[in-house]
Design a protein around this motif. Structure first.
Motif, short mmCIF file in Angstrom:
data_model
loop_
_atom_site.label_atom_id
_atom_site.label_comp_id
_atom_site.label_asym_id
_atom_site.label_seq_id
_atom_site.Cartn_x
_atom_site.Cartn_y
_atom_site.Cartn_z
N VAL A 116 0.90 -1.07 0.06
CA VAL A 116 0.17 0.09 0.05
C VAL A 116 1.04 1.07 -0.11
O VAL A 116 0.48 2.11 -0.68
N ASN A 117 1.91 1.31 0.90
CA ASN A 117 2.89 2.49 0.97
C ASN A 117 3.48 2.55 -0.43
O ASN A 117 3.80 3.93 -0.73
N PHE A 118 4.09 1.61 -1.10
CA PHE A 118 4.56 1.61 -2.48
C PHE A 118 3.68 2.23 -3.32
O PHE A 118 4.00 3.01 -4.35
N ALA A 119 2.30 1.88 -3.39
CA ALA A 119 1.48 2.28 -4.44
C ALA A 119 1.04 3.82 -4.14
O ALA A 119 0.81 4.46 -5.05
N ALA A 120 1.05 4.16 -2.66
CA ALA A 120 0.59 5.80 -2.45
C ALA A 120 1.80 6.32 -2.77
O ALA A 120 1.46 7.56 -3.46
N ALA A 121 3.14 6.11 -2.62
CA ALA A 121 4.14 6.68 -3.08
C ALA A 121 4.18 6.92 -4.67
O ALA A 121 4.33 8.10 -4.98
N ALA A 122 3.87 5.96 -5.18
CA ALA A 122 3.92 6.02 -6.85
C ALA A 122 2.67 7.28 -7.05
O ALA A 122 3.08 8.12 -8.14
N ALA A 123 1.62 6.95 -6.59
CA ALA A 123 0.59 7.87 -7.05
C ALA A 123 0.67 9.31 -6.64
O ALA A 123 0.26 10.16 -7.59
N THR A 124 1.06 9.42 -5.56
CA THR A 124 1.46 11.01 -4.94
C THR A 124 2.38 11.75 -5.85
O THR A 124 2.84 13.00 -6.03
N GLN A 125 3.48 10.88 -6.52
CA GLN A 125 4.50 11.37 -7.60
C GLN A 125 3.91 11.62 -8.90
O GLN A 125 4.53 11.84 -9.89
N GLY A 126 2.69 11.21 -9.22
CA GLY A 126 1.95 11.46 -10.44
C GLY A 126 1.94 10.24 -11.39
O GLY A 126 1.46 10.41 -12.36
N GLN A 140 -12.02 -2.33 2.35
CA GLN A 140 -11.09 -2.60 3.32
C GLN A 140 -9.74 -2.09 2.59
O GLN A 140 -8.90 -1.48 3.62
N VAL A 141 -9.35 -2.14 1.44
CA VAL A 141 -8.19 -1.77 0.69
C VAL A 141 -8.09 0.10 0.83
O VAL A 141 -7.29 0.73 1.13
N SER A 147 -5.66 5.44 5.98
CA SER A 147 -4.65 5.43 7.07
C SER A 147 -3.39 5.96 6.68
O SER A 147 -2.47 6.81 7.21
N CYS A 148 -2.90 5.52 5.42
CA CYS A 148 -1.56 5.97 4.74
C CYS A 148 -1.31 7.34 4.67
O CYS A 148 -0.52 7.92 5.04
N PHE A 149 -2.65 7.97 4.08
CA PHE A 149 -2.28 9.38 3.45
C PHE A 149 -2.71 10.33 4.65
O PHE A 149 -2.30 11.16 4.73
N THR A 150 -3.14 9.84 5.65
CA THR A 150 -3.74 10.73 6.70
C THR A 150 -2.76 10.65 7.95
O THR A 150 -2.61 11.40 8.74
N GLU A 172 -10.95 16.67 6.15
CA GLU A 172 -10.16 17.94 5.45
C GLU A 172 -8.92 17.08 4.55
O GLU A 172 -8.80 17.49 3.69
N LEU A 173 -8.17 16.36 5.49
CA LEU A 173 -7.02 15.43 4.79
C LEU A 173 -7.23 14.83 3.82
O LEU A 173 -6.73 14.76 2.75
N LEU A 174 -8.35 14.08 3.80
CA LEU A 174 -8.85 13.16 2.57
C LEU A 174 -9.26 14.10 1.56
O LEU A 174 -9.19 13.44 0.40
N MET A 175 -10.15 15.11 1.55
CA MET A 175 -10.42 15.90 0.59
C MET A 175 -9.21 16.58 -0.16
O MET A 175 -9.29 16.67 -1.26
N GLN A 176 -8.00 16.95 0.56
CA GLN A 176 -7.03 17.32 -0.06
C GLN A 176 -6.28 16.52 -1.04
O GLN A 176 -6.00 16.56 -2.10
#
Length: 298
Positions: A116-126, A140-141, A147-150, A172-176
């Motif tokens: 999940v963290n690797f996927a989150a890192a990829a997506a946040t980098q575009g 559930q996923v 949890s990872c993003f907030t 607020e965090l999730l909307m950002q």
């Protein structure tokens, strides 16, 4: 850096034409009662779709052309998808397009969370990222990504024990994040023991057609739960086939037709419980550690 939509469309047309011809030939063989020949024709078509066959270059004759090409583009255009873990990226720069990385560990050591963290890192980098889970429901996923993003405890999402103030902060965090990740992160759940490499390729191809851009990173947790086409006396050989097919997908040799960075998870053998697993600890196949470009053990 996205592959051209026109080029991918032409590649898919060629793949469909090969499949159509294979279906016709396979049907004729089945009508004749020759099931073994039909199966062989089907497998040959499956291996061929998306591939250009065996490639060859004369190394010496290719040198000048390759040097001229590299000079023209100043540097080889290798695209890496960083993990955003400094100590990891320091040594490997992340996962390169065309590579498959494996996250190995025993049950409850954090393989899925790491993925999940690797996927989150990829997506946040575009990078457009597709995440497939063969064990959990998509909701559930999604909470794991919440949890990872907030940076809020995952157990709070499971039991929903947030205070009113925390709920406001969470919203607020999730909307950002929603604004940042729109069109970048896509989650899939799959039928229990009903997913295959072809299922994943079809889903990614459909997503690319919808978006008009290429998926650059994919996470599959875990191919060990895929249904297999061939049967062996030892189950580990069946899953060896699955992981080889996943590597071919990462290299762009399957129906997708272009390379991507692919993270997969795999279970370590029970003797590694409460210990750091070694690369060879992947229990489902004798050569999973050799199939992968990178093996991360936890």
């Amino acid at each position: 850096g996205d592959v051209s939509f026109g080029g991918r469309f032409k590649a898919k047309l060629a793949s469909h034409a090969k499949l159509e011809a294979a279906v016709v030939e396979t049907s004729k063989l089945l009508d004749k009662g020759d099931t073994e020949a039909a199966w062989q024709r089907f497998m040959a078509a499956r291996r061929d779709v998306g591939k250009g066959g065996v490639r060859r270059i004369d190394y010496a004759e290719s040198i000048l052309d390759r040097v001229a090409e590299m000079k023209a583009q100043e540097a080889p255009q290798h695209i890496f998808v960083p993990t955003m873990i400094p100590t990891v990226d320091k040594y490997i720069d992340g996962l390169r397009l065309g590579e498959m990385g494996m996250i190995v560990g025993t049950t409850n050591t954090g393989k899925s969370i790491t993925a999940v963290n690797f996927a989150a890192a990829a997506a946040t980098q575009g990078f457009v990222t597709a995440v497939f889970n063969t064990e959990m429901l998509i909701e559930q996923v999604a909470t794991r990504f919440d949890s990872c993003f907030t940076k809020m405890e995952h157990r709070k999402f499971k039991r929903w024990t947030f205070t009113p103030d925390e709920e406001d902060q969470l919203a607020e965090l999730l909307m950002q994040r929603a604004e940042q990740l729109r069109g970048k992160l896509f989650l899939y759940d799959t039928p229990i023991r009903g997913c295959s490499v072809e299922t994943v390729e079809a889903a990614i191809s459909e997503l690319e057609d919808e978006l008009g851009v290429a998926v650059r990173c994919a996470v599959v947790d875990s191919p060990a739960h895929f249904k297999t086409e061939r049967r062996y006396e030892q189950k580990r050989f069946e899953f060896g086939d699955v992981y080889w097919d996943m590597k071919a997908m990462a290299r762009g040799e399957g129906a997708i037709g272009h390379p991507l960075a692919l993270w997969v998870t795999d279970n370590a053998a029970k003797e590694y419980q409460n210990k750091f697993a070694e690369p060879a600890a992947s229990s489902e196949s004798y050569d999973n550690d050799r199939i992968s470009a990178i093996v991360g053990t936890i």
